[in-house]
Design a protein around this motif. Structure first.
Motif, mmCIF file in Angstrom:
data_model
loop_
_atom_site.group_PDB
_atom_site.id
_atom_site.type_symbol
_atom_site.label_atom_id
_atom_site.label_comp_id
_atom_site.label_asym_id
_atom_site.label_seq_id
_atom_site.Cartn_x
_atom_site.Cartn_y
_atom_site.Cartn_z
ATOM 1 N N ASN A 329 -33.878 -64.358 -41.550
ATOM 2 C CA ASN A 329 -33.617 -64.603 -40.140
ATOM 3 C C ASN A 329 -34.781 -64.169 -39.243
ATOM 4 O OD1 ASN A 329 -30.634 -65.562 -39.795
ATOM 5 N ND2 ASN A 329 -30.600 -64.012 -41.415
ATOM 6 N N GLU A 330 -35.977 -64.262 -39.794
ATOM 7 C CA GLU A 330 -37.174 -63.909 -39.021
ATOM 8 C C GLU A 330 -37.019 -62.580 -38.319
ATOM 9 O OE1 GLU A 330 -38.161 -67.338 -36.703
ATOM 10 O OE2 GLU A 330 -38.130 -68.607 -38.487
ATOM 11 N N HIS A 331 -36.418 -61.641 -38.995
ATOM 12 C CA HIS A 331 -36.243 -60.249 -38.544
ATOM 13 C C HIS A 331 -35.237 -60.060 -37.434
ATOM 14 C CE1 HIS A 331 -40.227 -60.062 -40.565
ATOM 15 N NE2 HIS A 331 -39.790 -58.889 -40.982
ATOM 16 N N THR A 332 -34.585 -61.112 -36.968
ATOM 17 C CA THR A 332 -33.632 -60.894 -35.885
ATOM 18 C C THR A 332 -32.181 -60.961 -36.354
ATOM 19 O OG1 THR A 332 -32.690 -61.706 -33.817
ATOM 20 C CG2 THR A 332 -33.946 -63.301 -35.120
ATOM 21 N N LEU A 333 -31.494 -59.848 -36.176
ATOM 22 C CA LEU A 333 -30.069 -59.805 -36.490
ATOM 23 C C LEU A 333 -29.231 -60.355 -35.345
ATOM 24 C CD1 LEU A 333 -29.837 -56.375 -38.314
ATOM 25 C CD2 LEU A 333 -29.465 -58.635 -39.312
ATOM 26 N N VAL A 334 -29.824 -60.453 -34.158
ATOM 27 C CA VAL A 334 -29.110 -61.092 -33.058
ATOM 28 C C VAL A 334 -28.792 -62.533 -33.464
ATOM 29 C CG1 VAL A 334 -29.294 -61.932 -30.677
ATOM 30 C CG2 VAL A 334 -30.151 -59.644 -31.269
ATOM 31 N N ARG A 335 -29.802 -63.188 -34.025
ATOM 32 C CA ARG A 335 -29.583 -64.567 -34.471
ATOM 33 C C ARG A 335 -28.683 -64.595 -35.708
ATOM 34 N NH1 ARG A 335 -34.517 -68.174 -36.556
ATOM 35 N NH2 ARG A 335 -33.694 -67.508 -38.581
ATOM 36 N N ALA A 336 -28.941 -63.681 -36.649
ATOM 37 C CA ALA A 336 -28.179 -63.691 -37.903
ATOM 38 C C ALA A 336 -26.689 -63.461 -37.666
ATOM 39 C CB ALA A 336 -28.731 -62.624 -38.853
ATOM 40 N N THR A 337 -26.348 -62.729 -36.606
ATOM 41 C CA THR A 337 -24.936 -62.396 -36.376
ATOM 42 C C THR A 337 -24.350 -63.137 -35.183
ATOM 43 O OG1 THR A 337 -25.527 -60.519 -34.980
ATOM 44 C CG2 THR A 337 -25.220 -60.059 -37.330
ATOM 45 N N ALA A 338 -24.991 -64.234 -34.791
ATOM 46 C CA ALA A 338 -24.516 -64.971 -33.611
ATOM 47 C C ALA A 338 -23.065 -65.430 -33.798
ATOM 48 C CB ALA A 338 -25.426 -66.170 -33.343
ATOM 49 N N ARG A 339 -22.741 -65.875 -35.013
ATOM 50 C CA ARG A 339 -21.396 -66.380 -35.293
ATOM 51 C C ARG A 339 -20.373 -65.231 -35.188
ATOM 52 N NH1 ARG A 339 -20.226 -69.427 -40.981
ATOM 53 N NH2 ARG A 339 -21.322 -67.555 -41.675
ATOM 54 N N GLU A 340 -20.711 -64.072 -35.746
ATOM 55 C CA GLU A 340 -19.820 -62.918 -35.668
ATOM 56 C C GLU A 340 -19.643 -62.475 -34.210
ATOM 57 O OE1 GLU A 340 -22.191 -63.262 -37.908
ATOM 58 O OE2 GLU A 340 -21.443 -62.680 -39.876
ATOM 59 N N ALA A 341 -20.763 -62.435 -33.462
ATOM 60 C CA ALA A 341 -20.688 -61.980 -32.070
ATOM 61 C C ALA A 341 -19.742 -62.873 -31.269
ATOM 62 C CB ALA A 341 -22.085 -61.966 -31.444
ATOM 63 N N GLU A 342 -19.826 -64.185 -31.519
ATOM 64 C CA GLU A 342 -18.981 -65.146 -30.820
ATOM 65 C C GLU A 342 -17.508 -64.915 -31.187
ATOM 66 O OE1 GLU A 342 -20.204 -66.907 -28.469
ATOM 67 O OE2 GLU A 342 -18.167 -67.616 -28.044
ATOM 68 N N LEU A 343 -17.270 -64.650 -32.474
ATOM 69 C CA LEU A 343 -15.907 -64.385 -32.935
ATOM 70 C C LEU A 343 -15.338 -63.124 -32.287
ATOM 71 C CD1 LEU A 343 -14.331 -64.995 -36.234
ATOM 72 C CD2 LEU A 343 -14.424 -62.585 -35.625
ATOM 73 N N TYR A 344 -16.135 -62.063 -32.221
ATOM 74 C CA TYR A 344 -15.641 -60.822 -31.605
ATOM 75 C C TYR A 344 -15.344 -61.038 -30.119
ATOM 76 C CZ TYR A 344 -17.405 -58.753 -35.958
ATOM 77 O OH TYR A 344 -17.641 -58.464 -37.284
ATOM 78 N N ARG A 345 -16.198 -61.827 -29.460
ATOM 79 C CA ARG A 345 -15.970 -62.152 -28.047
ATOM 80 C C ARG A 345 -14.637 -62.859 -27.865
ATOM 81 N NH1 ARG A 345 -21.262 -64.349 -27.943
ATOM 82 N NH2 ARG A 345 -22.529 -62.496 -27.581
ATOM 83 N N GLY A 346 -14.397 -63.836 -28.747
ATOM 84 C CA GLY A 346 -13.141 -64.593 -28.673
ATOM 85 C C GLY A 346 -11.944 -63.696 -28.944
ATOM 86 N N ASN A 347 -12.058 -62.842 -29.942
ATOM 87 C CA ASN A 347 -10.955 -61.936 -30.283
ATOM 88 C C ASN A 347 -10.632 -60.983 -29.132
ATOM 89 O OD1 ASN A 347 -10.787 -63.096 -32.770
ATOM 90 N ND2 ASN A 347 -11.408 -61.269 -33.923
ATOM 91 N N ARG A 348 -11.677 -60.482 -28.496
ATOM 92 C CA ARG A 348 -11.493 -59.556 -27.374
ATOM 93 C C ARG A 348 -10.713 -60.232 -26.260
ATOM 94 N NH1 ARG A 348 -14.315 -59.538 -22.960
ATOM 95 N NH2 ARG A 348 -14.614 -57.710 -21.622
#
Lengths: 459, 459
Positions: A329-348
């Motif tokens: 992921n070219e060293h970025t976990l922000v990009r690597a976890t975009a799907r998880e971040a979106e899911l947590y946002r939705g769950n919240r």
């Protein structure tokens, strides 16, 4: 070896070896040490219960093949980019290795890309999860019974555990409305010094804290850094949830604002790559001098010495898995976890909406609106303790975390922590229905009397 | 963040954070903590030197693909044999897991097949290498400054390190001709009690010890167990080299002779599977009771509580690698490591023959004949210390381990440890030629005077 011998009372000298709890380290009779076990145990005994308790990452995105892929990516990187021979790659993966770890440069790059600071790679120690990092730092800072550490309270259970193992008292600092009550911090430092203690550091989770889900404003971060300098404290910044804001912007880490090497940064890959790697790290760029004022290296080098006596080094296989994920992921976990971040946002969002629908004003139930992360805290008009959790799991089939576990030494509170990281939307709704059943029952038992519990407050 | 700030003397309150060594844990200024680092460092600075220093397994049998294969074998075992769903397998590999580990039953089976005892799987805690296992046990047993641990001396550096981290003094017991001087053991226990100390346990490597390569005879093992019972001590049995006898027979482990749960068994997979997994374990089947004499579980459960505060759990990915290797070999590591065992046997022979050829009687150089394992000890007619090691690496291009590192608190000795696990036959011969050069030079410098060093002795 007898494995079926009768259990019974302790038999002293000359009989089968037995151990009495009072002859074991004090941490083992501390209620705190039971907390983590208790929560796991309840979940195991009531598998049909829906759990708002686990502080785990969402797991349905995991693929069995990814471990293999990450490993291959890292090994290919070593040979293709760095020109390593097959023999060198095998040695790195299979043999004993560098105490400070073998993916420090990859992690450094990740911090530069995602967190806005790029430490000297020599200041990084790769650890067995963030938990080992905490213990290393506390063990290093504890020289006598005078040394103490501060922690914003309520706080992560595991920090209190690591401190207990290092025989180091934890002095609580109120969270307040800003995530840390700076006046209380100063009072606590001064009082500790009056008591003959030496406060060495303050532990804080500035981003979407566990258990409150609260973030420090940027100006609070700057004032915290100034106070740390004024009172000669280190700040232990723990950042497991920083990549999961409710909105789109993320506040700067303390470390990125730190011009004076006040901050020891504790990193975790458990929420961003996988808990099963057990890989975390610490950035400790403080200069260490000997009695004669001569520089002997970085604080990281001292932590590595302790690590060599504790776990030797972190599994390079596990490190390779994490590094592979970063490289993909070219060293970025922000990009690597975009799907998880979106899911947590939705769950919240689903959780907050569900709470509003089930607990209207006047219901006696209130909660905070977290800035991100995995958790929020509910205040209820009845006592919450381990017995009520057990009842809730058995009778209402819903599990949550009693908040007293996050305040060392309390047997109960009127709050519960809800985690929204692992459930699906319909599970959240069903779980809330069950929770509403518990609230209704408890209120009925209390004879509809409202208690004197104030609305939600961190203080 | 500033990473290029000038280094300089310690700057106090108000300046950049700096730390003084005297404000850090005592283990960090203990010469012992430098030992492991020093040895690694010398090897790195003189890469062209041949090394008899590293206590590492032979690495040329490692294959890059084996990690992948081991992982698949374990996962297939979970689905095919135990009927787990893909989701369950993924959860085990990627999520937080059982504190005591997930391969305890596989390890238990291995002990039954290879070591002649089959513990209750609940008495097993899988750890981050054997090093973590040692720390868990010592941390559990250390309740106050009165608690002490005995260790057969000379002993493994890492044990002294773990004890130092747990603030626990190590009382040396002479090795003597039998691998443990039982009279000295009793004297040490009684003297410690007279001094107000509480000796809790005695650490011993009964099979092909590090650094001596000596094994306890079976009758010595039985007497050691009897004495442990009589004096109410636990025995901490460490067994990293047991599968590598010089002959064909292996003595029974202490644990297999233990009818009274006196033995806490410390296991390592570093020498038998791979160091890079960082997976070890402890078998702790002692009953623990509370103040009222009620059984509260096994010692393993208490160790797991400490582990939950230290590293949470051992990486399940790393555990899976080890379990896969065991499953591929029908649980026997004796079979899995037959090729390595044969290689170590051959190396030992070449080393012993080479020593005889280069150091005839009257040369002032003597050595012991190890029963197996990785090491033997050479006694030389001059002082051996870190300065001489550095000189040897630079001038003679041969590296070895000064024996004083295995005796806590000594600055030098007249012995050196030679490891024969990693070199090929011709490297052993060349290394011995270089070593003979060093010996010749040192004797010439001493003016051919023989010193008063006795021939090889463990005492």
């Amino acid at each position: 070896m007898t494995t079926t011998a009768e259990s019974g009372p302790y038999i002293g000298t000359g009989g089968p070896a037995g151990l009495c709890l009072e002859d074991l380290h004090g941490s083992l009779t501390d209620p705190m040490s039971d907390s983590m076990n208790l929560l796991n145990e309840v979940a195991q005994r009531y598998p049909e219960a829906l759990s708002f308790a686990a502080g785990r990452p969402y797991e349905n995105f995991f693929e069995a093949e990814q471990v293999h892929r990450h490993l291959r990516v890292f090994c290919e990187h070593l040979s293709a980019v760095r020109g390593w021979s097959d023999e060198e790659v095998r040695r790195l993966l299979f043999q004993y290795g560098r105490t400070k770890g073998v993916i420090h440069d990859v992690v450094t790059r990740n911090l530069a890309v995602d967190e806005g600071f790029e430490p000297d790679p020599e200041a990084v120690v790769i650890t067995v999860g963030c938990q080992e990092a905490m213990f290393l730092v506390l063990r290093a800072l504890r020289t006598s019974s005078r040394d103490a550490v501060l922690a914003v309270s309520p706080t992560y259970l595991g920090f209190n555990g690591a401190a207990r193992l290092a025989d180091m008292p934890v002095l609580p600092v109120r969270s307040g409305d800003d995530g840390v009550d700076l006046d209380d911090l100063v009072r606590t430092v001064l009082r500790a010094r009056d008591d003959g203690l030496r406060p060495r550091a303050c532990y804080v989770i500035p981003d979407f804290s566990n258990p409150l889900g609260v973030s420090l404003r940027t100006d609070t971060r700057r004032r915290l850094l100034d106070l740390a300098k004024e009172h000669d404290l280190l700040l232990l910044e723990d950042n497991p949830y920083g990549l999961f804001p409710a909105g789109t912007s993320r506040p700067p880490t303390l470390k990125s604002l730190d011009t004076d090497r006040r901050v020891v940064y504790l990193g975790s890959f458990a929420k961003t790559v996988m808990p099963g790697a057990r890989v975390g790290f610490v950035v400790a760029d403080q200069e260490v001098t000997d009695g004669g004022g001569r520089r002997v290296g970085l604080f990281a080098d001292q932590l590595a010495k302790i690590k060599s006596m504790l776990t030797v080094n972190t599994s390079p296989v596990a490190q390779a898995v994490v590094a592979g994920r970063l490289l993909e992921n070219e060293h970025t976990l922000v990009r690597a976890t975009a799907r998880e971040a979106e899911l947590y946002r939705g769950n919240r969002k689903v959780l907050l909406q569900g709470l509003e629908q089930r607990f209207p004003p006047g219901s006696g139930v209130s909660w905070n609106t977290p800035d991100g992360g995995f958790f929020l805290v509910l205040t209820v008009p009845f006592r919450t303790d381990d017995a009520l959790l057990e009842h809730s799991a058995r009778r209402h089939r819903v599990i949550w975390t009693p908040m007293h576990h996050f305040y060392a030494g309390r047997p109960y509170s009127h709050q519960i922590r809800l985690s929204f990281s692992t459930l699906r939307h319909e599970q959240i709704r069903t779980g809330l229905d069950r929770l509403a059943g518990l609230v209704q029952e408890q209120r009925a038992q209390a004879g509809q009397h409202t208690t004197d519990v104030p609305p939600y407050s961190n203080r």
